[in-house]
Design an enzyme around this catalytic site. Structure first.
Site, short mmCIF file in Angstrom:
data_model
loop_
_atom_site.label_atom_id
_atom_site.label_comp_id
_atom_site.label_asym_id
_atom_site.label_seq_id
_atom_site.Cartn_x
_atom_site.Cartn_y
_atom_site.Cartn_z
N ARG A 1 92.00 97.33 127.68
CA ARG A 1 92.48 98.13 128.72
C ARG A 1 93.71 97.63 129.56
O ARG A 1 93.81 97.95 130.73
CB ARG A 1 91.31 98.62 129.68
CG ARG A 1 90.16 99.42 128.94
CD ARG A 1 90.63 100.62 128.53
NE ARG A 1 89.77 101.72 128.17
CZ ARG A 1 89.36 102.62 128.93
NH1 ARG A 1 89.93 102.77 130.17
NH2 ARG A 1 88.17 103.24 128.86
N ARG B 1 95.42 101.47 135.14
CA ARG B 1 95.61 101.65 136.52
C ARG B 1 95.44 100.36 137.47
O ARG B 1 96.13 100.85 138.46
CB ARG B 1 94.36 102.46 136.70
CG ARG B 1 94.33 103.97 136.29
CD ARG B 1 92.92 104.53 136.55
NE ARG B 1 91.79 103.97 135.87
CZ ARG B 1 90.63 104.46 136.12
NH1 ARG B 1 90.29 105.21 136.78
NH2 ARG B 1 89.65 103.67 135.05
N ARG C 1 102.42 107.48 135.25
CA ARG C 1 101.26 108.62 135.35
C ARG C 1 101.37 109.65 136.00
O ARG C 1 101.17 110.88 136.15
CB ARG C 1 99.95 107.94 135.61
CG ARG C 1 98.60 108.91 135.41
CD ARG C 1 97.41 108.21 135.20
NE ARG C 1 96.13 109.02 135.39
CZ ARG C 1 95.58 109.22 136.77
NH1 ARG C 1 96.23 108.43 137.87
NH2 ARG C 1 94.61 109.91 136.93
N ASP D 1 93.71 107.76 123.92
CA ASP D 1 92.42 107.77 124.40
C ASP D 1 91.64 108.00 123.25
O ASP D 1 91.85 108.75 122.23
CB ASP D 1 91.97 108.52 125.56
CG ASP D 1 90.85 108.34 126.37
OD1 ASP D 1 90.80 107.15 127.04
OD2 ASP D 1 89.93 108.88 126.03
N TYR E 1 80.15 111.67 123.80
CA TYR E 1 80.90 112.47 124.53
C TYR E 1 80.83 113.92 123.98
O TYR E 1 80.65 114.94 124.95
CB TYR E 1 82.16 112.11 124.79
CG TYR E 1 82.44 110.73 125.36
CD1 TYR E 1 82.60 110.97 126.88
CD2 TYR E 1 82.62 109.58 124.92
CE1 TYR E 1 82.75 109.68 127.57
CE2 TYR E 1 82.76 108.36 125.56
CZ TYR E 1 82.91 108.48 126.95
OH TYR E 1 83.32 107.26 127.55
O1 1CP Z 1 95.36 99.44 127.34
C1 1CP Z 1 94.50 100.07 126.90
O2 1CP Z 1 93.62 99.52 126.23
C2 1CP Z 1 94.79 101.49 127.28
C3 1CP Z 1 94.59 102.58 126.20
C4 1CP Z 1 93.26 103.34 126.37
C5 1CP Z 1 91.92 102.90 125.33
C6 1CP Z 1 91.90 101.80 124.32
C7 1CP Z 1 92.71 104.22 127.17
C8 1CP Z 1 93.38 104.74 128.24
N1 1CP Z 1 91.36 104.59 126.85
C9 1CP Z 1 90.88 103.79 125.84
C10 1CP Z 1 89.70 103.87 125.07
C11 1CP Z 1 88.67 104.29 125.87
N2 1CP Z 1 88.40 105.44 126.38
C12 1CP Z 1 87.21 103.98 125.60
C13 1CP Z 1 86.87 102.83 124.86
C14 1CP Z 1 87.45 101.46 125.19
C15 1CP Z 1 86.36 100.91 126.26
O3 1CP Z 1 85.17 100.93 126.24
O4 1CP Z 1 87.08 100.52 127.70
C16 1CP Z 1 86.42 104.94 126.09
C17 1CP Z 1 84.71 104.70 126.41
C18 1CP Z 1 86.93 105.89 126.78
C19 1CP Z 1 86.59 107.24 127.52
C20 1CP Z 1 87.27 107.41 128.83
N3 1CP Z 1 88.83 107.54 128.89
C21 1CP Z 1 86.78 107.51 130.08
C22 1CP Z 1 85.30 107.82 130.25
C23 1CP Z 1 84.55 106.25 130.57
C24 1CP Z 1 82.99 106.75 130.94
O5 1CP Z 1 82.61 105.88 131.67
O6 1CP Z 1 82.51 107.54 130.03
C25 1CP Z 1 87.65 107.66 130.95
C26 1CP Z 1 87.73 107.78 132.46
C27 1CP Z 1 88.99 107.68 130.39
C28 1CP Z 1 90.42 107.79 130.68
C29 1CP Z 1 91.39 106.56 130.63
N4 1CP Z 1 91.55 106.33 129.27
C30 1CP Z 1 92.77 105.15 129.26
C31 1CP Z 1 92.90 105.31 130.86
C32 1CP Z 1 94.02 104.31 131.37
C33 1CP Z 1 92.10 105.91 131.63
C34 1CP Z 1 92.06 106.37 133.17
C35 1CP Z 1 92.94 107.45 133.13
C36 1CP Z 1 93.76 107.56 134.46
O7 1CP Z 1 93.16 107.67 135.33
O8 1CP Z 1 94.89 107.17 134.45
#
Ligand code: 1CP
Length: 343
Positions: free
Chosen positions: A23, A27, A36, A73, A151
């Protein structure tokens, strides 16, 4: 193409141990928040190759990691299968019409069509490859079928997984059909990411720990292995990282044709090394909250280095960096990993 990173994933001796952070594009970086804000919302950012490329490259420049991870994502997959995805502020992802029945599943489009609707991801990869310096690798990724299915069935994130688990124990046939359909999409999606130019694949099974260990192979791992087999047969030179989070009780049963096992922060690195270190390169595994303290970060990096000895290892966190971590502490982690491994 990040030769040192790719070589390290393949278990070859390298001059230093590469480092990246789960990640890392996100943010905690003010530069990410600025892009963003221009994009309006998170999904717009994923759909805009120029902006997605920009935020992918930010941590490479700012934090100094050895690999970029594609900015996207995991949930774009069910979105393009026909499930309507939105991100609700403060609540996270939502699907308006979760899968409850066979008819709901039948409404979702199949692999060829869904994978070809993800062109914005492949365009992002091509742009990144034009701009990423040659000594850095680009990691593409997918969610594991199980994590995606949680999901798709719950309609949102969950703490209890009660709807999926009701299906697991009362209608496992339907759950398997969902997992099989998602697996077919993921195979093609990752193949197209490889054709667009990624150097490494990572499969995130973030919600692995929701499954009891005796059922983990049946409902998740075997589908991940199926994806890895499909990709390895066609693209043996592309390393595959498997990251099942929270399954230390499954370590003895891990099998499959992949290269790197991502160790989560709650699994002792020494245990992972004992069980899997001969078969797989290990990635990880600092507890991401250590990043709140530079001293704690240094101590943990040194401990991990002592265990792994700079061999068959990729430095990383044991899960994603949190949004309130100071950027300078993230830089400190990367510098410390480089210091102990002699870069
Ligand atoms: O550097 C990076 O890794 C950014 C790219 C990335 C990746 C690999 C993002 C951006 N999301 C993911 C994968 C992802 N998304 C996973 C697997 C990785 C992990 O376990 O950390 C999962 C479970 C998600 C689902 C997801 N995306 C959620 C829900 C989490 C939950 O608790 O259910 C949320 C809130 C997101 C949004 C998201 N995705 C990525 C970012 C930077 C964000 C935040 C959005 C924002 O506010 O900008």
């Amino acid at each position: 193409m990040g030769k040192i990173f790719v070589d390290a994933c393949m278990g070859k001796d390298t001059p230093y141990t590469p480092v990246w952070m789960m990640r890392q594009a996100g943010r905690y970086l003010p530069e990410y928040m600025a892009v963003r804000a221009q994009a309006g919302n998170f999904l717009n950012l994923c759909h805009d190759p120029k902006k997605a490329c920009e935020v992918t490259l930010q941590p490479v420049d700012i934090v100094g990691v050895d690999a970029a991870i594609l900015f996207s994502d995991i949930l774009v997959i069910p979105d393009e299968m026909g499930m309507d995805l939105s991100f609700v502020k403060g609540e996270g992802p939502k699907f308006s019409d979760p899968i409850k029945t066979q008819e709901d599943l039948d409404r979702l489009i199949g692999a060829d069509e869904a994978a070809s609707k993800l062109t914005y991801v492949f365009d992002t990869i091509k742009l990144i490859k034009e701009q990423l310096s040659d000594d850095k690798a680009l990691i593409g990724f997918t969610g594991a079928p199980w994590t995606l299915a949680t999901y798709m069935i719950e309609g949102q994130g969950t703490k209890t997984y009660n709807i999926c688990k009701k299906m697991m124990y009362s209608n496992p046939e339907l759950l398997h059909k969902i997992l099989a359909k998602v697996t077919e999409v993921v195979k093609l999606y990752m193949e197209k990411q490889i054709q667009a130019g990624i150097d490494v694949v990572q499969i995130f099974d973030s919600w692995a720990s929701a499954i009891e260990p005796s059922n983990y192979d049946e409902f998740s791992w075997k589908y991940m292995v199926e994806i890895a087999d499909y990709l390895k047969e066609k693209y043996p030179h592309i390393p595959i990282i498997m990251f099942p989070k929270g399954v230390p009780a499954f370590l003895d049963k891990v099998y499959g044709n992949f290269d790197v096992f991502g160790v989560d922060w709650a699994t002792p690195m020494s245990l992972a090394k004992e069980k899997l270190g001969d078969k797989y390169v290990l990635q990880g595994n600092m507890e991401p909250c250590r990043l709140y303290s530079k001293e704690q970060t240094t101590a943990c990096v040194e401990d991990i280095q002592k265990i792994m000895g700079g061999k068959r290892h990729i430095f990383n966190l044991g899960h994603g960096i949190l949004p309130d971590v100071p950027v300078e502490n993230a830089i400190h982690f990367v510098k410390e990993a480089q210091r102990v491994s002699g870069k």
